[in-house]
Enzyme design. Structure first.
Site, PDB file in Angstrom:
ATOM      1  N   CYS A  83       0.845  -1.201   0.000  1.00  0.00           N
ATOM      2  CA  CYS A  83       0.000   0.000   0.000  1.00  0.00           C
ATOM      3  C   CYS A  83       0.883   1.255   0.000  1.00  0.00           C
ATOM      4  CB  CYS A  83      -0.895  -0.004   1.243  1.00  0.00           C
ATOM      5  SG  CYS A  83      -1.966   1.444   1.314  1.00  0.00           S
ATOM      6  N   CYS A  87       0.734   4.853   6.894  1.00  0.00           N
ATOM      7  CA  CYS A  87       0.134   4.705   8.233  1.00  0.00           C
ATOM      8  C   CYS A  87       1.123   3.943   9.140  1.00  0.00           C
ATOM      9  CB  CYS A  87      -1.187   3.941   8.129  1.00  0.00           C
ATOM     10  SG  CYS A  87      -2.258   4.549   6.805  1.00  0.00           S
ATOM     11  N   CYS A  90       0.657   0.281  10.339  1.00  0.00           N
ATOM     12  CA  CYS A  90       0.152  -0.740   9.417  1.00  0.00           C
ATOM     13  C   CYS A  90       1.249  -1.588   8.770  1.00  0.00           C
ATOM     14  CB  CYS A  90      -0.692  -0.090   8.317  1.00  0.00           C
ATOM     15  SG  CYS A  90      -1.513  -1.359   7.309  1.00  0.00           S
ATOM     16  N   CYS A 129     -16.350  -9.031   6.208  1.00  0.00           N
ATOM     17  CA  CYS A 129     -15.678  -7.760   5.912  1.00  0.00           C
ATOM     18  C   CYS A 129     -14.430  -8.013   5.081  1.00  0.00           C
ATOM     19  CB  CYS A 129     -15.327  -7.098   7.247  1.00  0.00           C
ATOM     20  SG  CYS A 129     -14.549  -5.511   7.050  1.00  0.00           S
ATOM     21  N   CYS A 161     -19.292  -6.000   4.229  1.00  0.00           N
ATOM     22  CA  CYS A 161     -18.575  -4.744   4.517  1.00  0.00           C
ATOM     23  C   CYS A 161     -17.290  -4.772   3.705  1.00  0.00           C
ATOM     24  CB  CYS A 161     -18.267  -4.685   6.013  1.00  0.00           C
ATOM     25  SG  CYS A 161     -17.295  -3.243   6.494  1.00  0.00           S
ATOM     26  N   CYS A 221     -19.101   2.327   8.967  1.00  0.00           N
ATOM     27  CA  CYS A 221     -18.339   1.648  10.021  1.00  0.00           C
ATOM     28  C   CYS A 221     -17.079   2.478  10.212  1.00  0.00           C
ATOM     29  CB  CYS A 221     -17.997   0.223   9.580  1.00  0.00           C
ATOM     30  SG  CYS A 221     -16.873  -0.619  10.705  1.00  0.00           S
ATOM     31  N   ARG A 293     -17.665  -2.427  18.146  1.00  0.00           N
ATOM     32  CA  ARG A 293     -16.963  -3.696  17.868  1.00  0.00           C
ATOM     33  C   ARG A 293     -15.613  -3.738  18.575  1.00  0.00           C
ATOM     34  NH1 ARG A 293     -17.764  -3.720  12.707  1.00  0.00           N
ATOM     35  NH2 ARG A 293     -19.702  -4.847  13.039  1.00  0.00           N
TER      36      ARG A 293
HETATM   37  N1  SAM Z   1      -6.537   0.598   3.261  1.00  0.00           N
HETATM   38  C1  SAM Z   1      -7.794   0.844   3.827  1.00  0.00           C
HETATM   39  C2  SAM Z   1      -7.818   1.980   4.819  1.00  0.00           C
HETATM   40  O1  SAM Z   1      -6.812   2.210   5.450  1.00  0.00           O
HETATM   41  O2  SAM Z   1      -8.852   2.603   4.952  1.00  0.00           O
HETATM   42  C3  SAM Z   1      -8.394  -0.388   4.457  1.00  0.00           C
HETATM   43  C4  SAM Z   1      -7.549  -1.391   5.235  1.00  0.00           C
HETATM   44  S1  SAM Z   1      -6.868  -0.844   6.755  1.00  0.00           S
HETATM   45  C5  SAM Z   1      -5.744  -2.156   7.117  1.00  0.00           C
HETATM   46  C6  SAM Z   1      -8.196  -0.945   7.902  1.00  0.00           C
HETATM   47  C7  SAM Z   1      -7.936  -0.517   9.324  1.00  0.00           C
HETATM   48  O3  SAM Z   1      -7.205  -1.506  10.019  1.00  0.00           O
HETATM   49  C8  SAM Z   1      -7.119   0.733   9.561  1.00  0.00           C
HETATM   50  O4  SAM Z   1      -7.854   1.899   9.394  1.00  0.00           O
HETATM   51  C9  SAM Z   1      -6.724   0.572  11.017  1.00  0.00           C
HETATM   52  O5  SAM Z   1      -7.671   1.187  11.861  1.00  0.00           O
HETATM   53  C10 SAM Z   1      -6.725  -0.938  11.212  1.00  0.00           C
HETATM   54  N2  SAM Z   1      -5.358  -1.427  11.476  1.00  0.00           N
HETATM   55  C11 SAM Z   1      -4.379  -1.611  10.568  1.00  0.00           C
HETATM   56  N3  SAM Z   1      -3.242  -2.055  11.146  1.00  0.00           N
HETATM   57  C12 SAM Z   1      -3.520  -2.145  12.469  1.00  0.00           C
HETATM   58  C13 SAM Z   1      -2.737  -2.529  13.595  1.00  0.00           C
HETATM   59  N4  SAM Z   1      -1.461  -2.890  13.476  1.00  0.00           N
HETATM   60  N5  SAM Z   1      -3.327  -2.517  14.806  1.00  0.00           N
HETATM   61  C14 SAM Z   1      -4.643  -2.149  14.926  1.00  0.00           C
HETATM   62  N6  SAM Z   1      -5.408  -1.776  13.899  1.00  0.00           N
HETATM   63  C15 SAM Z   1      -4.864  -1.761  12.680  1.00  0.00           C
HETATM   64  C1  DTB Z   2     -11.008  -2.406  11.834  1.00  0.00           C
HETATM   65  O1  DTB Z   2     -11.297  -1.376  12.486  1.00  0.00           O
HETATM   66  N1  DTB Z   2     -10.126  -3.318  12.237  1.00  0.00           N
HETATM   67  C2  DTB Z   2      -9.963  -4.348  11.230  1.00  0.00           C
HETATM   68  C3  DTB Z   2     -11.016  -3.957  10.163  1.00  0.00           C
HETATM   69  N2  DTB Z   2     -11.528  -2.724  10.652  1.00  0.00           N
HETATM   70  C4  DTB Z   2     -10.643  -3.870   8.746  1.00  0.00           C
HETATM   71  C5  DTB Z   2      -8.572  -4.491  10.764  1.00  0.00           C
HETATM   72  C6  DTB Z   2      -7.595  -4.800  11.882  1.00  0.00           C
HETATM   73  C7  DTB Z   2      -6.256  -5.040  11.310  1.00  0.00           C
HETATM   74  C8  DTB Z   2      -5.236  -5.466  12.333  1.00  0.00           C
HETATM   75  C9  DTB Z   2      -3.910  -5.711  11.746  1.00  0.00           C
HETATM   76  C10 DTB Z   2      -3.857  -6.781  10.708  1.00  0.00           C
HETATM   77  O2  DTB Z   2      -4.389  -7.907  10.914  1.00  0.00           O
HETATM   78  O3  DTB Z   2      -3.238  -6.556   9.665  1.00  0.00           O
HETATM   79 FE1  SF4 Z   3      -2.697   1.271   3.462  1.00  0.00          FE
HETATM   80 FE2  SF4 Z   3      -2.590   0.102   5.837  1.00  0.00          FE
HETATM   81 FE3  SF4 Z   3      -2.923   2.725   5.671  1.00  0.00          FE
HETATM   82 FE4  SF4 Z   3      -4.936   1.068   4.893  1.00  0.00          FE
HETATM   83  S1  SF4 Z   3      -4.119   1.314   6.959  1.00  0.00           S
HETATM   84  S2  SF4 Z   3      -4.194   2.900   3.826  1.00  0.00           S
HETATM   85  S3  SF4 Z   3      -3.723  -0.631   4.083  1.00  0.00           S
HETATM   86  S4  SF4 Z   3      -1.100   1.589   4.982  1.00  0.00           S
END
Ligand code: SAM
Ligand code: DTB
Ligand code: SF4
Length: 353
Positions: A83, A87, A90, A129, A161, A221, A293
Site C-alpha cells: 500500500c 500509516c 500498518c 468484511c 462490509c 463503520c 466492535r
Molecule cells: N486501506 C484501507 C484503509 O486504510 O482505509 C483499508 C484497510 S486498513 C488495514 C483498515 C484498518 O485496520 C485501519 O484503518 C486501522 O484502523 C486498522 N489497522 C491496521 N493495522 C492495524 C494494527 N497494526 N493494529 C490495529 N489496527 C490496525
Molecule cells: C477495523 O477497524 N479493524 C480491522 C477492520 N476494521 C478492517 C482491521 C484490523 C487489522 C489489524 C492488523 C492486521 O491484521 O493486519
Molecule cells: Fe494502506 Fe494500511 Fe494505511 Fe490502509 S491502513 S491505507 S492498508 S497503509
C-alpha cells in the site's frame, strides 16, 4: 516522544450534567441521541472512576440493546500489502515492507473470497468484511471484481462490509448498487494527533469518504486505534468527531494497536485492559445505538478483560483465526467466552441485526 495518556489522573466523579445528558434518559420514548458533544464532556466520561463509567455504559447498553447479543464479523484481506500510504501502525504499508517482511498478494479471485465467506457463515458469522490495502479505489476490472464479491456475499444472506481506502461518489453509489451493507473507513485517532500517524493523506480526506458512503445510503463503520502514543484527550477527541456525526456511524470498531515488527510503532507499550474497557464504555455512552466492535488486539487481551468489554457495551467482535494479516483468537474459545459473559451470538436475519 509519545504523548502517553495512561498516567493522566482520573478526573473524579462524573458531573450530574454529564450523567443527565448522556443520551439515554429514561423510558423508550424519551431516548435521545446527541450530536453536540464537547471533547471535555467526553474526556470527563472517559476518565471517570471505572466502576461508575462501566455502570453508566451498562445502563445505556441495556436501554438500547435489550437483546444481549454479540455479532460475529469475519475478516478477509482480499488484497494484501504494497500500500502506498504510510500509516505508521500498518504492516501493509509499502514504506515498511523491507522491515516487516510481509508477503504482498494481488487481489483475490471472486470464488476464493466467496468460499471464505461461506466458511465464515458456516462458523456462525453474520457479517463478512473484506479489506484491501489500497489508498483509494481505482476504476477497472479489480473494482468490478469487488462489486461481484459484495453481491456474492449478500446473496449468501450475510452483511457485507468492505474497506478499500478512499472512494468517489460514483464508486460509493456502485457499491450501494451491489448491495453493500457497510463501508469501513476509520478515523484512527484525533484530528490533532493524525499527522503523527499518517502523512500521505489528511483527516478531511477520511471525513469526505465517510460522507460519500453516507450519501450513497451505505451504513458507516468507523472507529479507531488506541495505543499509538495518543493522549486521553486524543481518544476523547476522536470519539467526539464520531459522536457528532449525524447519524452516528452504525458500527464503531475499537482497535488496540497490534504493534507489528518493522512498523514505526513496533515498540509501543501494550494497551492496558482497563484502557480498552474505558474506550468501549465511552463509545457506548456517546453512541448508544451503534454497534461497538471489540476489534484488533484481542490476542493480547485477557479473556476477563474481553468479557469486561462485552459487558461495558461492545456488541460485536471480529471472529475467525485471522484479522487481515495478524492472528485473532480461536473461534471455539470466542463462543465459550460469549456464553461465559451471559450473552448469545446474533443470528442471521435477526431483527436486532
Ligand atoms: N486501506 C484501507 C484503509 O486504510 O482505509 C483499508 C484497510 S486498513 C488495514 C483498515 C484498518 O485496520 C485501519 O484503518 C486501522 O484502523 C486498522 N489497522 C491496521 N493495522 C492495524 C494494527 N497494526 N493494529 C490495529 N489496527 C490496525
Ligand atoms: C477495523 O477497524 N479493524 C480491522 C477492520 N476494521 C478492517 C482491521 C484490523 C487489522 C489489524 C492488523 C492486521 O491484521 O493486519
Ligand atoms: Fe494502506 Fe494500511 Fe494505511 Fe490502509 S491502513 S491505507 S492498508 S497503509
Amino acid at each position: 516522544m509519545a504523548r502517553q495518556s495512561r498516567r493522566t489522573r482520573r478526573s473524579g466523579v462524573m458531573s450530574t450534567k454529564t450523567q443527565n445528558t448522556i443520551g439515554q434518559e429514561g423510558c423508550e420514548g424519551a431516548r435521545q441521541l446527541r450530536h453536540d458533544w464537547s471533547v471535555d464532556e467526553i474526556l470527563t466520561i472517559l476518565t471517570s472512576p471505572l466502576s461508575e463509567l462501566v455502570d453508566q455504559a451498562q445502563s445505556v447498553h441495556r436501554k438500547w440493546h435489550e437483546e444481549g447479543t454479540v455479532q460475529l464479523a469475519s475478516l478477509l484481506s482480499i488484497k494484501t500489502g504494497a500500500c502506498p500510504e504510510d500509516c505508521k501502525y500498518c504492516p501493509q504499508s509499502a514504506h515498511y515492507a523491507k522491515d516487516t517482511g510481509l508477503e504482498k498478494e494481488a487481489l483475490l479471485d471472486v470464488d476464493t473470497v466467496l468460499a471464505s465467506a461461506r466458511a465464515a457463515k458456516d462458523a456462525g458469522a453474520t457479517r463478512f468484511c473484506m479489506g484491501a490495502a489500497w489508498r483509494e479505489v481505482r476504476e477497472g476490472e479489480e473494482f468490478n471484481r469487488v462489486l461481484e464479491m459484495v453481491s456474492g456475499v449478500r446473496e449468501m444472506g450475510m452483511e457485507a462490509c468492505v474497506t478499500l481506502g478512499m472512494l468517489d461518489q460514483s464508486q460509493a453509489d456502485r457499491l450501494a448498487g451491489a448491495g453493500l451493507t457497510a463501508y469501513n473507513h476509520n478515523l484512527d485517532t484525533s484530528p490533532e494527533f493524525y499527522s503523527e500517524i499518517v502523512s500521505t493523506r489528511g483527516y478531511q480526506d477520511r471525513i469526505d469518504t465517510i460522507s460519500r458512503v453516507r450519501e450513497a445510503g451505505i451504513t458507516v463503520c468507523s472507529g479507531g486505534i488506541i495505543g499509538m502514543g495518543e493522549s486521553e484527550r486524543d481518544r476523547a477527541a476522536m470519539l467526539q468527531v464520531l459522536a457528532n456525526m449525524n447519524p452516528h456511524p452504525e458500527s464503531v470498531p475499537v482497535n488496540a494497536l497490534v504493534p507489528m515488527p518493522g512498523t514505526p510503532l513496533e515498540a509501543r507499550e501494550p494497551v492496558e485492559p482497563e484502557e480498552m474497557v474505558r474506550m468501549i464504555a465511552t463509545a457506548r455512552i456517546v453512541m448508544p445505538r451503534s454497534r461497538v466492535r471489540l476489534s484488533a488486539g484481542r490476542k493480547a487481551l485477557p479473556k476477563e478483560a474481553q468479557i469486561a468489554c462485552l459487558k461495558a457495551g461492545a456488541n460485536s467482535i471480529f471472529y475467525g483465526e485471522k484479522l487481515l494479516t495478524t492472528p485473532n483468537p480461536d473461534t471455539a474459545q470466542d463462543l465459550a467466552m460469549i456464553r461465559e459473559a451471559g450473552l448469545r451470538v446474533l443470528e442471521a436475519n435477526s431483527k436486532e441485526g
